[in-house]
Scaffold this motif. Sequence first.
Motif, PDB file in Angstrom:
ATOM      1  N   THR A 381     -14.722   7.719  49.079  1.00  0.00           N
ATOM      2  CA  THR A 381     -14.121   6.681  48.238  1.00  0.00           C
ATOM      3  C   THR A 381     -13.731   7.225  46.872  1.00  0.00           C
ATOM      4  O   THR A 381     -14.321   8.181  46.357  1.00  0.00           O
ATOM      5  N   GLY A 382     -12.708   6.611  46.283  1.00  0.00           N
ATOM      6  CA  GLY A 382     -12.272   6.984  44.938  1.00  0.00           C
ATOM      7  C   GLY A 382     -10.850   6.563  44.686  1.00  0.00           C
ATOM      8  O   GLY A 382     -10.182   5.994  45.545  1.00  0.00           O
ATOM      9  N   ARG A 383     -10.391   6.861  43.482  1.00  0.00           N
ATOM     10  CA  ARG A 383      -9.014   6.589  43.078  1.00  0.00           C
ATOM     11  C   ARG A 383      -8.299   7.921  42.894  1.00  0.00           C
ATOM     12  O   ARG A 383      -8.812   8.822  42.223  1.00  0.00           O
ATOM     13  N   PHE A 384      -7.112   8.024  43.485  1.00  0.00           N
ATOM     14  CA  PHE A 384      -6.389   9.287  43.512  1.00  0.00           C
ATOM     15  C   PHE A 384      -4.942   9.073  43.074  1.00  0.00           C
ATOM     16  O   PHE A 384      -4.392   7.981  43.213  1.00  0.00           O
ATOM     17  N   ALA A 385      -4.318  10.143  42.562  1.00  0.00           N
ATOM     18  CA  ALA A 385      -2.960  10.036  42.054  1.00  0.00           C
ATOM     19  C   ALA A 385      -2.107  11.218  42.492  1.00  0.00           C
ATOM     20  O   ALA A 385      -2.607  12.323  42.691  1.00  0.00           O
ATOM     21  N   SER A 386      -0.812  10.941  42.627  1.00  0.00           N
ATOM     22  CA  SER A 386       0.207  11.973  42.804  1.00  0.00           C
ATOM     23  C   SER A 386       1.371  11.585  41.915  1.00  0.00           C
ATOM     24  O   SER A 386       1.332  10.561  41.229  1.00  0.00           O
ATOM     25  N   LEU A 387       2.413  12.368  41.919  1.00  0.00           N
ATOM     26  CA  LEU A 387       3.594  12.025  41.145  1.00  0.00           C
ATOM     27  C   LEU A 387       4.176  10.686  41.579  1.00  0.00           C
ATOM     28  O   LEU A 387       4.772   9.958  40.787  1.00  0.00           O
ATOM     29  N   TRP A 388       3.964  10.307  42.840  1.00  0.00           N
ATOM     30  CA  TRP A 388       4.585   9.123  43.417  1.00  0.00           C
ATOM     31  C   TRP A 388       3.762   7.852  43.290  1.00  0.00           C
ATOM     32  O   TRP A 388       4.313   6.755  43.282  1.00  0.00           O
ATOM     33  N   ASP A 389       2.450   7.976  43.244  1.00  0.00           N
ATOM     34  CA  ASP A 389       1.662   6.752  43.402  1.00  0.00           C
ATOM     35  C   ASP A 389       0.226   6.966  42.968  1.00  0.00           C
ATOM     36  O   ASP A 389      -0.227   8.104  42.763  1.00  0.00           O
ATOM     37  N   VAL A 390      -0.477   5.848  42.817  1.00  0.00           N
ATOM     38  CA  VAL A 390      -1.927   5.832  42.652  1.00  0.00           C
ATOM     39  C   VAL A 390      -2.487   5.068  43.838  1.00  0.00           C
ATOM     40  O   VAL A 390      -1.990   3.990  44.184  1.00  0.00           O
ATOM     41  N   ILE A 391      -3.501   5.627  44.490  1.00  0.00           N
ATOM     42  CA  ILE A 391      -4.075   4.968  45.665  1.00  0.00           C
ATOM     43  C   ILE A 391      -5.600   4.955  45.550  1.00  0.00           C
ATOM     44  O   ILE A 391      -6.202   5.755  44.832  1.00  0.00           O
ATOM     45  N   ASP A 392      -6.206   4.000  46.231  1.00  0.00           N
ATOM     46  CA  ASP A 392      -7.664   3.927  46.339  1.00  0.00           C
ATOM     47  C   ASP A 392      -8.072   4.148  47.784  1.00  0.00           C
ATOM     48  O   ASP A 392      -7.423   3.626  48.704  1.00  0.00           O
ATOM     49  N   VAL A 452      -7.349  14.403  48.193  1.00  0.00           N
ATOM     50  CA  VAL A 452      -7.075  14.117  49.590  1.00  0.00           C
ATOM     51  C   VAL A 452      -5.631  14.517  49.864  1.00  0.00           C
ATOM     52  O   VAL A 452      -4.735  14.233  49.077  1.00  0.00           O
ATOM     53  N   ARG A 453      -5.422  15.215  50.964  1.00  0.00           N
ATOM     54  CA  ARG A 453      -4.073  15.596  51.377  1.00  0.00           C
ATOM     55  C   ARG A 453      -3.729  14.804  52.634  1.00  0.00           C
ATOM     56  O   ARG A 453      -4.407  14.889  53.643  1.00  0.00           O
ATOM     57  N   GLY A 454      -2.646  14.050  52.534  1.00  0.00           N
ATOM     58  CA  GLY A 454      -2.212  13.236  53.659  1.00  0.00           C
ATOM     59  C   GLY A 454      -2.731  11.816  53.569  1.00  0.00           C
ATOM     60  O   GLY A 454      -3.511  11.496  52.664  1.00  0.00           O
ATOM     61  N   PRO A 455      -2.277  10.942  54.497  1.00  0.00           N
ATOM     62  CA  PRO A 455      -1.316  11.231  55.555  1.00  0.00           C
ATOM     63  C   PRO A 455       0.078  11.496  54.982  1.00  0.00           C
ATOM     64  O   PRO A 455       0.386  11.016  53.896  1.00  0.00           O
ATOM     65  N   GLY A 456       0.859  12.253  55.691  1.00  0.00           N
ATOM     66  CA  GLY A 456       2.168  12.638  55.199  1.00  0.00           C
ATOM     67  C   GLY A 456       2.175  13.981  54.504  1.00  0.00           C
ATOM     68  O   GLY A 456       3.227  14.445  54.068  1.00  0.00           O
ATOM     69  N   GLY A 457       1.005  14.601  54.363  1.00  0.00           N
ATOM     70  CA  GLY A 457       0.937  15.946  53.843  1.00  0.00           C
ATOM     71  C   GLY A 457       0.910  16.075  52.344  1.00  0.00           C
ATOM     72  O   GLY A 457       0.751  17.178  51.803  1.00  0.00           O
ATOM     73  N   MET A 458       1.052  14.978  51.583  1.00  0.00           N
ATOM     74  CA  MET A 458       1.101  15.051  50.126  1.00  0.00           C
ATOM     75  C   MET A 458      -0.308  15.075  49.545  1.00  0.00           C
ATOM     76  O   MET A 458      -1.213  14.395  50.042  1.00  0.00           O
ATOM     77  N   LEU A 459      -0.490  15.869  48.489  1.00  0.00           N
ATOM     78  CA  LEU A 459      -1.794  15.980  47.846  1.00  0.00           C
ATOM     79  C   LEU A 459      -1.971  14.892  46.793  1.00  0.00           C
ATOM     80  O   LEU A 459      -1.118  14.698  45.925  1.00  0.00           O
ATOM     81  N   PHE A 460      -3.089  14.177  46.867  1.00  0.00           N
ATOM     82  CA  PHE A 460      -3.506  13.212  45.855  1.00  0.00           C
ATOM     83  C   PHE A 460      -4.789  13.734  45.215  1.00  0.00           C
ATOM     84  O   PHE A 460      -5.738  14.096  45.919  1.00  0.00           O
ATOM     85  N   THR A 461      -4.792  13.752  43.869  1.00  0.00           N
ATOM     86  CA  THR A 461      -5.915  14.306  43.114  1.00  0.00           C
ATOM     87  C   THR A 461      -6.722  13.193  42.474  1.00  0.00           C
ATOM     88  O   THR A 461      -6.186  12.128  42.150  1.00  0.00           O
ATOM     89  N   ARG A 462      -8.006  13.446  42.303  1.00  0.00           N
ATOM     90  CA  ARG A 462      -8.858  12.459  41.627  1.00  0.00           C
ATOM     91  C   ARG A 462      -8.146  11.942  40.375  1.00  0.00           C
ATOM     92  O   ARG A 462      -7.621  12.699  39.572  1.00  0.00           O
ATOM     93  N   TRP A 463      -8.119  10.621  40.232  1.00  0.00           N
ATOM     94  CA  TRP A 463      -7.361   9.921  39.189  1.00  0.00           C
ATOM     95  C   TRP A 463      -7.554  10.534  37.805  1.00  0.00           C
ATOM     96  O   TRP A 463      -6.588  10.852  37.102  1.00  0.00           O
ATOM     97  N   GLU A 464      -8.810  10.728  37.398  1.00  0.00           N
ATOM     98  CA  GLU A 464      -9.062  11.195  36.036  1.00  0.00           C
ATOM     99  C   GLU A 464      -8.705  12.662  35.848  1.00  0.00           C
ATOM    100  O   GLU A 464      -8.574  13.141  34.714  1.00  0.00           O
ATOM    101  N   ASP A 465      -8.553  13.404  36.946  1.00  0.00           N
ATOM    102  CA  ASP A 465      -8.218  14.824  36.855  1.00  0.00           C
ATOM    103  C   ASP A 465      -6.727  15.102  37.013  1.00  0.00           C
ATOM    104  O   ASP A 465      -6.271  16.230  36.788  1.00  0.00           O
ATOM    105  N   PHE A 466      -5.953  14.085  37.394  1.00  0.00           N
ATOM    106  CA  PHE A 466      -4.544  14.317  37.719  1.00  0.00           C
ATOM    107  C   PHE A 466      -3.712  14.605  36.470  1.00  0.00           C
ATOM    108  O   PHE A 466      -3.888  13.976  35.434  1.00  0.00           O
ATOM    109  N   ARG A 467      -2.805  15.548  36.590  1.00  0.00           N
ATOM    110  CA  ARG A 467      -1.832  15.848  35.546  1.00  0.00           C
ATOM    111  C   ARG A 467      -0.455  15.943  36.184  1.00  0.00           C
ATOM    112  O   ARG A 467      -0.303  16.504  37.279  1.00  0.00           O
TER     113      ARG A 467
END
Length: 476
Positions: A381-392, A452-467
């Motif tokens: 569990t956690g909150r993750f971010a990529s350039l495209w979105d924020v997901i939980d 977390v990487r995927g689904p779709g192959g994109m990497l999402f990084t822990r919210w507070e660590d994302f740049r």
Amino acid sequence: MGTGHAARETPSTRETWESVLEYAPDFLEFDRALSRQPGYQGAVAVHGELVGSFSGGYARLSPPEPMTDGHLFRVASHSKTFTATAVMILQQDGKLSLEDRLGTWVADLAGSEVAEVTVGELLSHSAGIVRDGDNADFWTLDRPFPGTSEVLEIARRGKVLERNEHFKYSNIGYGLLGLVIEAATGQCYADVVGERILAPLGLLDTGVDLDAREPGLAAGYGPLALAGSSHELADRTEIEHIATDALAPATGFYSTARDLAAYLGSHLLDASPSVLDNDSKRRMQRKAEDTGAPGRGYGLGFIVQQVAERQSFGHSGGYPGHITRSWAVPKTGVVLSMLTNAVDGPAAAWGEALFALAALAEAPVPVSWAGVETAELRRFTGRFASLWDVIDIAELGGKLYWLTPGQTPKTATARPLEYVDSNTLKSADTNGFAGYGEKMSFEIDERGAASVRGPGGMLFTRWEDFRIPRVLRAAI
């Protein structure tokens, strides 16, 4: 050792909502900040027992005052449910009948066009009476709310439709019901409500209109659209609280989410404590009118409509600066009240989002989780971010879901994530445009899930660590 999912049964209604309330504050707070809303307050009860209450944001922006579960809100048209309850109590007592004519109780209206309107028609907004009169600028605070003499004058010339011709929502009609209650009891409206409803139900934070509790009210704010060219939260305009006078039976009340959850819970059949018998409750909750709004009916003082595919009764409220909504679901015994303190507050949307989360929590536990310990599940569990979105990745009812914080889940397609191994999950969302059937690989460190990487192959990084990554440019 933790509890394995092989031993778990479908969560009870209370367990479902306990799970939702663990996640709800983070879920709502994301959208509150993104939409520049001041604050909110909510509460959930099941079969009359409080499951939990929560709040977020600010009761006042300047100086900053965090919202608490104890701040009071003007709950506006929730007032109609109290007025209708008082009328039904008086009918139980034999002091009036729903078939009584308005002119019988309000002598000043005898002989007028609205004299033959019945008490029941006023309750169901079937009387054909004008909504607020020709000059309703009290809603924009350009003048005071009308007193009794003005309400009577509006009513005398307030016929818009024939009786029972069409649903015609009327604050004036409920102001008149306040006068009927006073005539039938020989007491002022506030005393009747206080003695027959608020005191027996222990609603200590509920009142009929602006009074000595005013310092406990959350400030109300104007819409973001009028918050200057920058549309910043800090630029929202604070709106003064004013008394609603003779329209208090229609829109004057203040309360808290906890009190409203207890109050609506008392309207469930066989609830204890309660101020009404089951027959009165059924009459209030049965649709008397189609409102003309798709899927929304009206009973006697209650909006009747489906929420999360289940029938509910309750009410909305719109007071300058406060937008509120509450629901009671007879099938499950769930009551949810959601209060916001801005003219554009998304109380209904946020409440419906929580019902959608509860629907996800009710879903069966996937077979793939059999034997997997609860502690193992929570590692993901956690909150993750990529350039495209924020997901939980959120746990609901002992299951994991991929969710977008602040957005109502699509319950038609959302499915619990499947377990593959200690670092891998799999999407089961039936939306084939998403990552249906693809794996999700997690990197987990001492703080939990780091990416977390995927689904779709994109990497999402822990919210507070994302740049935001640097743009890659071809070498010249």
